[in-house]
Write an enzyme that holds these catalytic residues in place. Structure first.
Site, PDB file in Angstrom:
ATOM      1  N   ALA A   7       9.234 -21.012   3.764  1.00 14.24           N
ATOM      2  CA  ALA A   7       9.846 -20.927   5.093  1.00 14.24           C
ATOM      3  C   ALA A   7       9.444 -19.630   5.793  1.00 14.24           C
ATOM      4  CB  ALA A   7      11.370 -21.012   4.960  1.00 14.24           C
ATOM      5  N   LYS A  30      11.598  -8.796  -1.402  1.00 14.64           N
ATOM      6  CA  LYS A  30      12.103  -7.874  -2.422  1.00 14.64           C
ATOM      7  C   LYS A  30      11.212  -7.814  -3.662  1.00 14.64           C
ATOM      8  CE  LYS A  30      15.733 -11.004  -4.213  1.00 14.64           C
ATOM      9  NZ  LYS A  30      17.163 -11.089  -4.509  1.00 14.64           N
ATOM     10  N   ARG A  39       6.912 -20.886  -5.276  1.00 14.01           N
ATOM     11  CA  ARG A  39       5.773 -21.006  -6.194  1.00 14.01           C
ATOM     12  C   ARG A  39       6.122 -21.802  -7.461  1.00 14.01           C
ATOM     13  NH1 ARG A  39       5.177 -17.198 -10.218  1.00 14.01           N
ATOM     14  NH2 ARG A  39       2.920 -17.124  -9.998  1.00 14.01           N
ATOM     15  N   TRP A  40       7.431 -21.999  -7.701  1.00 11.25           N
ATOM     16  CA  TRP A  40       7.831 -22.789  -8.873  1.00 11.25           C
ATOM     17  C   TRP A  40       7.947 -24.274  -8.562  1.00 11.25           C
ATOM     18  CZ3 TRP A  40       8.050 -20.423 -13.530  1.00 11.25           C
ATOM     19  CH2 TRP A  40       8.117 -19.020 -13.517  1.00 11.25           C
ATOM     20  N   ALA A  41       7.890 -24.620  -7.282  1.00 10.63           N
ATOM     21  CA  ALA A  41       8.089 -26.027  -6.907  1.00 10.63           C
ATOM     22  C   ALA A  41       7.023 -26.891  -7.572  1.00 10.63           C
ATOM     23  CB  ALA A  41       8.043 -26.186  -5.398  1.00 10.63           C
ATOM     24  N   GLU A 113       9.269 -40.449  -5.830  1.00  7.28           N
ATOM     25  CA  GLU A 113      10.283 -39.705  -6.595  1.00  7.28           C
ATOM     26  C   GLU A 113      11.656 -40.321  -6.396  1.00  7.28           C
ATOM     27  OE1 GLU A 113       9.947 -35.570  -5.653  1.00  7.28           O
ATOM     28  OE2 GLU A 113       8.203 -35.354  -6.945  1.00  7.28           O
ATOM     29  N   HIS A 228      19.727 -30.061 -11.082  1.00  8.19           N
ATOM     30  CA  HIS A 228      18.584 -30.887 -11.479  1.00  8.19           C
ATOM     31  C   HIS A 228      18.875 -31.441 -12.862  1.00  8.19           C
ATOM     32  CE1 HIS A 228      14.652 -32.429 -12.263  1.00  8.19           C
ATOM     33  NE2 HIS A 228      14.272 -32.101 -11.046  1.00  8.19           N
ATOM     34  N   ARG A 268      19.613 -37.386  -7.689  1.00  7.84           N
ATOM     35  CA  ARG A 268      19.896 -36.352  -8.698  1.00  7.84           C
ATOM     36  C   ARG A 268      21.364 -36.230  -9.065  1.00  7.84           C
ATOM     37  NH1 ARG A 268      15.734 -31.842  -6.417  1.00  7.84           N
ATOM     38  NH2 ARG A 268      13.949 -32.902  -7.285  1.00  7.84           N
ATOM     39  N   HIS A 327      19.986 -25.999  -9.178  1.00  9.39           N
ATOM     40  CA  HIS A 327      18.615 -26.144  -8.711  1.00  9.39           C
ATOM     41  C   HIS A 327      18.437 -25.858  -7.228  1.00  9.39           C
ATOM     42  CE1 HIS A 327      14.562 -27.576  -8.821  1.00  9.39           C
ATOM     43  NE2 HIS A 327      14.798 -28.595  -8.019  1.00  9.39           N
ATOM     44  N   ARG A 362      20.397 -32.945  -1.378  1.00 15.20           N
ATOM     45  CA  ARG A 362      19.011 -32.958  -0.890  1.00 15.20           C
ATOM     46  C   ARG A 362      18.197 -34.061  -1.566  1.00 15.20           C
ATOM     47  NH1 ARG A 362      14.041 -29.779  -3.069  1.00 15.20           N
ATOM     48  NH2 ARG A 362      15.190 -30.220  -4.961  1.00 15.20           N
ATOM     49  N   LEU A 368      10.555 -28.187   0.541  1.00 14.92           N
ATOM     50  CA  LEU A 368       9.331 -27.530   1.008  1.00 14.92           C
ATOM     51  C   LEU A 368       9.067 -27.991   2.436  1.00 14.92           C
ATOM     52  CD1 LEU A 368       7.018 -27.859  -2.139  1.00 14.92           C
ATOM     53  CD2 LEU A 368       8.104 -25.776  -1.308  1.00 14.92           C
TER      54      LEU A 368
HETATM   55  C1  LIG Z   1      11.532 -25.156 -10.494  1.00 17.25           C
HETATM   56  C2  LIG Z   1      11.650 -25.638  -9.079  1.00 17.25           C
HETATM   57  C3  LIG Z   1      10.979 -26.787  -8.673  1.00 17.25           C
HETATM   58  C4  LIG Z   1      11.082 -27.240  -7.359  1.00 17.25           C
HETATM   59  N1  LIG Z   1      10.351 -28.331  -6.961  1.00 17.25           N
HETATM   60  C5  LIG Z   1      10.360 -28.701  -5.648  1.00 17.25           C
HETATM   61  C6  LIG Z   1       9.510 -29.745  -5.175  1.00 17.25           C
HETATM   62  O1  LIG Z   1       8.744 -30.326  -5.918  1.00 17.25           O
HETATM   63  N2  LIG Z   1       9.568 -30.067  -3.855  1.00 17.25           N
HETATM   64  C7  LIG Z   1      10.402 -29.428  -2.977  1.00 17.25           C
HETATM   65  O2  LIG Z   1      10.401 -29.777  -1.786  1.00 17.25           O
HETATM   66  N3  LIG Z   1      11.197 -28.427  -3.409  1.00 17.25           N
HETATM   67  C8  LIG Z   1      11.187 -28.038  -4.705  1.00 17.25           C
HETATM   68  N4  LIG Z   1      11.985 -27.008  -5.126  1.00 17.25           N
HETATM   69  C9  LIG Z   1      12.818 -26.301  -4.141  1.00 17.25           C
HETATM   70  C10 LIG Z   1      11.926 -25.410  -3.303  1.00 17.25           C
HETATM   71  O3  LIG Z   1      10.981 -24.780  -4.118  1.00 17.25           O
HETATM   72  C11 LIG Z   1      12.739 -24.353  -2.582  1.00 17.25           C
HETATM   73  O4  LIG Z   1      13.871 -24.897  -1.997  1.00 17.25           O
HETATM   74  C12 LIG Z   1      11.895 -23.739  -1.487  1.00 17.25           C
HETATM   75  O5  LIG Z   1      10.678 -23.288  -2.017  1.00 17.25           O
HETATM   76  C13 LIG Z   1      12.635 -22.605  -0.824  1.00 17.25           C
HETATM   77  O6  LIG Z   1      11.747 -21.940   0.007  1.00 17.25           O
HETATM   78  P1  LIG Z   1      12.250 -20.718   0.870  1.00 17.25           P
HETATM   79  O7  LIG Z   1      11.060 -20.206   1.601  1.00 17.25           O
HETATM   80  O8  LIG Z   1      13.433 -21.120   1.630  1.00 17.25           O
HETATM   81  O9  LIG Z   1      12.756 -19.644  -0.195  1.00 17.25           O
HETATM   82  P2  LIG Z   1      12.052 -19.021  -1.491  1.00 17.25           P
HETATM   83  O10 LIG Z   1      10.791 -19.683  -1.825  1.00 17.25           O
HETATM   84  O11 LIG Z   1      13.107 -18.944  -2.519  1.00 17.25           O
HETATM   85  O12 LIG Z   1      11.715 -17.559  -1.019  1.00 17.25           O
HETATM   86  C14 LIG Z   1      12.716 -16.606  -0.782  1.00 17.25           C
HETATM   87  C15 LIG Z   1      12.054 -15.290  -0.511  1.00 17.25           C
HETATM   88  O13 LIG Z   1      13.006 -14.342  -0.051  1.00 17.25           O
HETATM   89  C16 LIG Z   1      12.856 -13.129  -0.760  1.00 17.25           C
HETATM   90  N5  LIG Z   1      14.156 -12.452  -0.717  1.00 17.25           N
HETATM   91  C17 LIG Z   1      15.347 -12.931  -1.134  1.00 17.25           C
HETATM   92  N6  LIG Z   1      16.318 -12.028  -0.918  1.00 17.25           N
HETATM   93  C18 LIG Z   1      15.724 -10.945  -0.352  1.00 17.25           C
HETATM   94  C19 LIG Z   1      16.205  -9.685   0.086  1.00 17.25           C
HETATM   95  N7  LIG Z   1      17.483  -9.305  -0.029  1.00 17.25           N
HETATM   96  N8  LIG Z   1      15.317  -8.824   0.627  1.00 17.25           N
HETATM   97  C20 LIG Z   1      14.005  -9.143   0.735  1.00 17.25           C
HETATM   98  N9  LIG Z   1      13.498 -10.324   0.319  1.00 17.25           N
HETATM   99  C21 LIG Z   1      14.353 -11.216  -0.211  1.00 17.25           C
HETATM  100  C22 LIG Z   1      12.392 -13.581  -2.135  1.00 17.25           C
HETATM  101  O14 LIG Z   1      11.797 -12.548  -2.854  1.00 17.25           O
HETATM  102  C23 LIG Z   1      11.403 -14.678  -1.730  1.00 17.25           C
HETATM  103  O15 LIG Z   1      10.182 -14.126  -1.321  1.00 17.25           O
HETATM  104  C24 LIG Z   1      11.895 -26.546  -6.439  1.00 17.25           C
HETATM  105  C25 LIG Z   1      12.574 -25.394  -6.845  1.00 17.25           C
HETATM  106  C26 LIG Z   1      12.456 -24.936  -8.145  1.00 17.25           C
HETATM  107  C27 LIG Z   1      13.180 -23.677  -8.539  1.00 17.25           C
END
Ligand SMILES: Cc1cc2nc3c(=O)[nH]c(=O)nc-3n(C[C@H](O)[C@H](O)[C@H](O)COP(=O)(O)OP(=O)(O)OC[C@H]3O[C@@H](n4cnc5c(N)ncnc54)[C@H](O)[C@@H]3O)c2cc1C
Length: 526
Positions: A7, A30, A39-41, A113, A228, A268, A327, A362, A368
């Site tokens: 995001a 951070k 990156r774990w998705a 899925e 999950h 789920r 999850h 969800r 993603l």
């Molecule tokens: C194992 C796993 C598998 C998944 N598989 C899928 C999938 O197949 N398909 C799908 O759609 N979704 C999947 N998801 C869910 C999806 O990965 C996440 O919901 C999505 O990536 C969230 O993206 P984001 O950009 O909102 O946050 P994130 O990717 O969590 O990024 C958050 C960022 O904010 C930073 N941050 C947080 N707090 C602070 C702070 N106080 N100060 C500065 N920086 C901060 C973190 O360091 C990070 O860089 C999966 C999740 C997991 C854990």
């Protein structure tokens, strides 16, 4: 932009591309830039891509599947935006260099899925989709004039004259600094670290959500933590995820005695609850995923095969031990259809936001997508000089009165966390309490127990927040309070929220529960 997952980086890349680079953009994160839950998705990104999908698929079907999973609490306008704009955002990502798996014909290869009525999930490297998405976005952001602040921890929002004007942060040396900006985008991800068994990385501590609440910015739907069902039962944390795609390809769930007990392709929440109940009945702490019938496991799922191999499991002959793990948090900062929060100059997107696309639960592979779609919309709206929310998305619901305010038992604005001890131990105590009493299945009694521990942790620890561990703990405590309060208030079972004492879904609860800790923005909304 605070956060460097899908995001935050999408918002940053698009902001930096707007106005021929006239918007000055910075990303604060951070950890290192490429570290995030993104990156774990694994499984992929759901989108109806013309020419690649099954001919009977449509955005209407994607919308219907999303609404069904969301159990009556999705915002229909937000879901419409998600499914309609999703395909173009996936194509943008491809244009920025992301390589998704393809068939021999060159068409994108699509998986089906749980909860999806058609195969429509694009993926990369089998189930290494997040890694590829993050790589492509980090590359894209590095090519643009974006200032990067790695290992900077955002502590709190700077609010002046009713506007967000930046964040207080800790720099890598631990010095408190002010970072001023005319717009702040919270893309800080979820809060899986509220629980001791989670698939989320260590940094998923609900920071942005807690920062917003402390600034009086409304936050909603935090009772809906999705579990999950198939996290590997193994001492390592975060728990490796055995992707939904395995069940999509025919892997079976088996109980202690080897019997199947649920339709493997159910959403789920249904699978997690069936597992939790089966585990309680059979007095075991895990069940089994049987992938022995899957052909070419190592070729199709190289990442999972590698992880399993490392701990001596061979999916061709071993059943894999599994248990549900925290999850995905459906709730977060309340936003309109452009990601604007109630506070002018503050935006939220991705897992930190509550745009209404997930409702009470969800749908797999929609998150993603949400980051891509709403990250881009935030950027466009900032580029268009929008200030404050419009009456769209959740703000239209607010105007129609489909919200109920919830107050946590304690509404103290703490500048310091009150914990005189070890923040690591305190975090573990909090996680254990929420896992036992505010997790897959909750009740009034269990939630009261969880609330007691949350307050105990909050009361015992006394540390300055000028340390990352303490600041994270303060955020976890604030999010835990909100989650427990909402889960106690919602006297029904819906989506990812299951109450043993109120097992049925109650139509009178088709409302969103909102936290607003400070009267000001909440009054503005009313
Ligand atoms: C194992 C796993 C598998 C998944 N598989 C899928 C999938 O197949 N398909 C799908 O759609 N979704 C999947 N998801 C869910 C999806 O990965 C996440 O919901 C999505 O990536 C969230 O993206 P984001 O950009 O909102 O946050 P994130 O990717 O969590 O990024 C958050 C960022 O904010 C930073 N941050 C947080 N707090 C602070 C702070 N106080 N100060 C500065 N920086 C901060 C973190 O360091 C990070 O860089 C999966 C999740 C997991 C854990």
């Amino acid at each position: 932009v605070v956060g460097s997952g899908v995001a935050g980086l999408t918002a940053a890349v698009r902001c930096a591309s707007l106005d021929k680079g006239k918007l000055r953009v910075g990303v604060m994160t951070k950890c290192d830039l490429a570290e995030s839950a993104t990156r774990w998705a694994q499984g992929g990104i759901a989108a109806v891509l013309a020419g690649s999908g099954s001919p009977e698929d449509s955005t209407d079907l994607h919308m219907a599947d999303t609404l069904a999973a969301g159990a009556g609490l999705c915002n229909q306008d937000a879901v419409r935006v998600l499914v309609d704009e999703g395909p173009a955002r996936v194509l943008d990502l491809i244009a920025w260099g992301a390589q998704f798996d393809r068939q021999e014909s060159g068409a994108l290869s699509l998986a089906r899925e749980g909860g999806h009525s058609r195969p429509r999930v694009v993926h990369a490297g089998g189930v290494a989709t997040g890694l590829e998405v993050e790589r492509a976005l980090v590359d894209a952001v590095s090519r643009l004039a974006v200032a990067i602040f790695e290992r900077h921890f955002a502590l709190d929002l700077i609010v002046e004259e009713g506007e967000c004007r930046g964040v207080m942060a800790l720099d890598p040396e631990g010095l408190a600094i002010e970072v001023r900006a005319s717009n702040v985008v919270l893309a800080t991800g979820g809060a899986g670290q509220l629980f001791s068994v989670t698939t989320n990385p260590h940094q998923a501590t609900g920071d942005g959500i807690a920062m917003a609440m402390r600034a009086g910015v409304p936050v909603a739907d935090v009772e809906f933590m999705q579990f999950h069902p198939t996290a590997l039962h193994h001492p390592g944390m975060p728990r490796p995820l055995l992707s939904e795609a395995l069940r999509g390809h025919g892997a079976l769930l088996r109980d202690r005695d080897g019997s199947r007990f649920v339709d493997e392709l159910s959403p789920r929440d249904v699978v997690s609850r069936a597992m939790f109940e089966t585990m309680a009945r059979q007095e075991v702490d895990h069940l089994w995923l049987d992938a022995t019938g899957l052909e070419d496991f190592a070729t199709r799922f190289p990442t999972i095969a590698k992880e399993l191999g490392a701990i001596g499991l061979d999916p061709a002959c071993d059943w894999l031990p599994i248990a549900p793990a925290a999850h995905y948090l459906s709730g977060g900062v309340v936003t309109d259809l452009d990601g604007a929060s109630a506070l002018a100059g503050l935006w939220a997107c991705g897992e930190a936001a509550c745009s209404g696309v997930h409702g009470a639960n969800r749908l797999a592979s929609n998150s993603l997508l949400e980051g891509l779609v709403f990250g881009a919309r935030v950027a466009e709206a900032i580029g268009a000089r929008k200030r404050g929310p419009s009456e769209s998305g959740l703000f239209a619901e607010m105007a129609a009165g489909r919200f109920r305010p919830v107050e946590p038992a304690t509404r103290v604005h703490r500048r310091t966390v009150d914990v005189s001890g070890d923040p690591v131990k305190a975090r573990e105590t909090l996680q254990a309490a929420l896992t036992a009493d505010a997790g897959v299945l909750r009740s009034e009694d269990s939630l009261a127990r969880a609330a007691e521990v949350v307050e105990e942790v909050a009361a015992k620890i006394e540390l300055p927040v000028e340390k990352v561990e303490a600041a994270e703990l303060r955020n976890l405590v604030d999010c835990a309070r909100a989650l427990v309060a909402s889960a106690s208030a919602r006297k029904e079972s819906r989506g990812a929220h299951a109450r043993a004492d109120f097992p049925l879904c109650d139509p009178t609860w088709e409302v969103r529960l909102v936290h607003a800790w400070d009267a000001t923005p909440w009054e503005v909304l009313r």
